[in-house]
Structure formats: C-alpha cells, structure tokens
Design an enzyme around this catalytic site. Structure first.
Site, PDB file in Angstrom:
ATOM      1  N   GLU A 131     -23.860  -8.115   8.941  1.00  0.00           N
ATOM      2  CA  GLU A 131     -24.506  -8.270   7.626  1.00  0.00           C
ATOM      3  C   GLU A 131     -25.887  -7.628   7.630  1.00  0.00           C
ATOM      4  OE1 GLU A 131     -26.586 -11.676   4.894  1.00  0.00           O
ATOM      5  OE2 GLU A 131     -24.773 -12.274   5.950  1.00  0.00           O
ATOM      6  N   SER A 227     -22.751 -16.308  14.100  1.00  0.00           N
ATOM      7  CA  SER A 227     -24.176 -16.599  13.942  1.00  0.00           C
ATOM      8  C   SER A 227     -24.365 -17.916  13.188  1.00  0.00           C
ATOM      9  CB  SER A 227     -24.852 -15.450  13.193  1.00  0.00           C
ATOM     10  OG  SER A 227     -26.206 -15.727  12.954  1.00  0.00           O
TER      11      SER A 227
END
Length: 289
Positions: A131, A227
């Site tokens: 991302e 994450s």
C-alpha cells in the site's frame, strides 16, 4: 471450555471485495490470471485461491504476460504499473480498495497544497509495504515514510509538512507522531496532519480490547506478513497477557489452555472466517476439558 470467535474480526470490506473479484475472474474465462504479489497477507487464503487457478507474479514477470490478466490487489499500485500493463497488452483487474484509492488521490492533493510553500509530504506506514509503495508512487516528488519515532529525523522542520497515514496504522501512533512533529516545528501551523486511517479498521481496536479482556486466553490468527495483524495483536496483548499469535491451527499448544475456562479467537483484516473456525474446531476437539 467456552470458545468464541470475535464477530468483528476477519476480512475488511476491501479484502472481501478483492477476494470476490478474484473468484469471479477465475470463474469467468480460461485466460491465466496473475496476482501482483499475494492477493492477501494470509498464506492459507492464498493457497486456497491458488488451488482455484490464481498465480502469483512480480513486476519483473510482466514482460512475459502478454495476453494474460493481471490482478491488482486491495493494496493498490502506483500509476506506472497500470501504464506498463497497457504498453505490454495485459488486461488488468483492478481490485484496489476504494479507501486506498481515495488516499492515493489525497497524496496528490497534499503535494499540490505543499508545492507553493516548498513543503513536504510524509506518510506514517511500513516501508516497502504494498500500500505504501502505491501511495509514494502517486507523485514524482520524494515522500518520507515514517515507521516510528526514529524516522522523524528524516524530516526538514524548516519546511511545512503534510502528514498522512497508511490505512491500517494505529490511530494512537498517528496522533503521537503528529504531536511530536508539531513540537519540533517553529510554528505548529506548519503541520497538516490528516488522519487517513480506515475507520472500519481503526474502530476494531476498541472492540478488540473489550473482546480480549473478557476471555482467559486469546488466540490471534493472522498471516506473518500482515501489517494490520501485528498492530491488532499488540492491542490484544496489551489487555490480555495470555494472547498468542498463530497463522494456523497446527501451531496451537496444549499448555496455553491449562486451567482455561474461556478462549477468544480473533484475527486481522486479512484473516478469513473459515480459518478462525478451523482454529476453534481444533481447540474444542483437542484442548477443551
């Protein structure tokens, strides 16, 4: 022993959408479909989709993918990836999460707002995360990626700063980083701190704390690459010291459940419900007294 699966855990909207688009594409026609990186940071779910025919690819593999279809996962990609696919004749299935896509546009907006003042754009996030790579690739200008306090030295405090965040970061960490930056600036108005954390993810922290507090043992299920999983697991552990992080049921250990009356099972935004159900079933069959 009571075993409860957290109803607020599991796939977020963006991942559900990406998985649905992948399954639909795999069933649609016979052309080979490649996912640019793991479609989701969960090894077991990736294996399930691979059994359906999805293949993993890297950016370097794109040269040999003419006539194939390329799946862009929920994390998104920089514009250069889409441009390259077009040049190579690769059909793209874009499953970028709408929240991430909106954030990509905010990065461009932040750059435009900072430009007249010689300012800089910074993002709270994990360096190298898909991302974040997609976000930093939205503009040509360099973007400082802040993982923690130690990265604050990379900022120029004589210039205005526009701070954004990866969608799956901790709200508390973002607020703390923003406060530290503000204190270092000669004028606090030189900072624009825009909390771009996905609220469907952020709101889970409060609910997860409540869930972790009402059970003797917490089993947090997530992929090692997640994450978001690392953040949410620490939320559980801060509330309940008997919290354990596993990727699959095979990692469960008998000693965790000694003198245990209730077990809570929860997971990251990349954890499928079927995997949490598998863990619950294993606990009930092998460790329940």
């Amino acid at each position: 022993m009571k075993v409860e699966i957290d109803s607020n855990s599991g796939f977020c909207f963006g991942v559900v959408r990406a998985i649905s688009l992948a399954e639909e594409a795999l069933q649609k026609d016979g052309s080979q479909i490649y996912s640019l990186g793991d479609i989701v940071h969960n090894r077991k779910e990736v294996q399930r989709l691979e059994q359906m025919g999805l293949r993993r690819a890297t950016h370097e593999d794109m040269e040999q993918m003419e006539g194939c279809r390329l799946f862009v996962r929920a994390h998104g990609e920089p514009p250069t990836t889409f441009q390259r696919a077009k040049e190579l004749g690769i059909d793209v299935v874009d499953a970028t999460c709408p929240v991430v896509a909106a954030l990509q546009q905010r990065v461009i907006k932040a750059r435009d707002e900072m430009k007249p003042y010689g300012g800089q754009v910074a993002i709270l996030g994990k360096r190298g995360h898909a991302e974040v790579v997609g976000l930093t690739g939205q503009i040509e200008e360099p973007i400082a990626v802040i993982e923690g306090v130690e990265d604050l030295e990379a900022l120029d405090y004589q210039r205005p700063i526009y701070l954004l965040s990866q969608t799956t970061q901790s709200v508390a960490l973002f607020n703390n980083i923003a406060a530290m930056i503000r204190r270092r600036l000669p004028d606090e108005d030189m900072l624009v701190a825009e909390d771009t954390i996905c609220r469907r993810v952020a709101n889970r922290e409060k609910l997860l704390k409540e869930f972790a507090a009402r059970h003797d043992v917490i089993i947090f299920v997530c992929g090692k690459k997640s994450s978001n999983g690392k953040v949410l697991y620490e939320v559980c552990r801060a509330v309940n010291e008997h919290s354990y992080n596993i990727e699959e049921a095979a990692e469960l250990r008998r000693e965790w459940f000694e003198e245990c009356r209730s077990v809570g099972i929860c997971g990251a935004t990349s954890t499928p419900l079927w995997l949490m159900e598998d863990v619950a079933r294993r606990i009930e069959e092998e460790f329940s007294v």
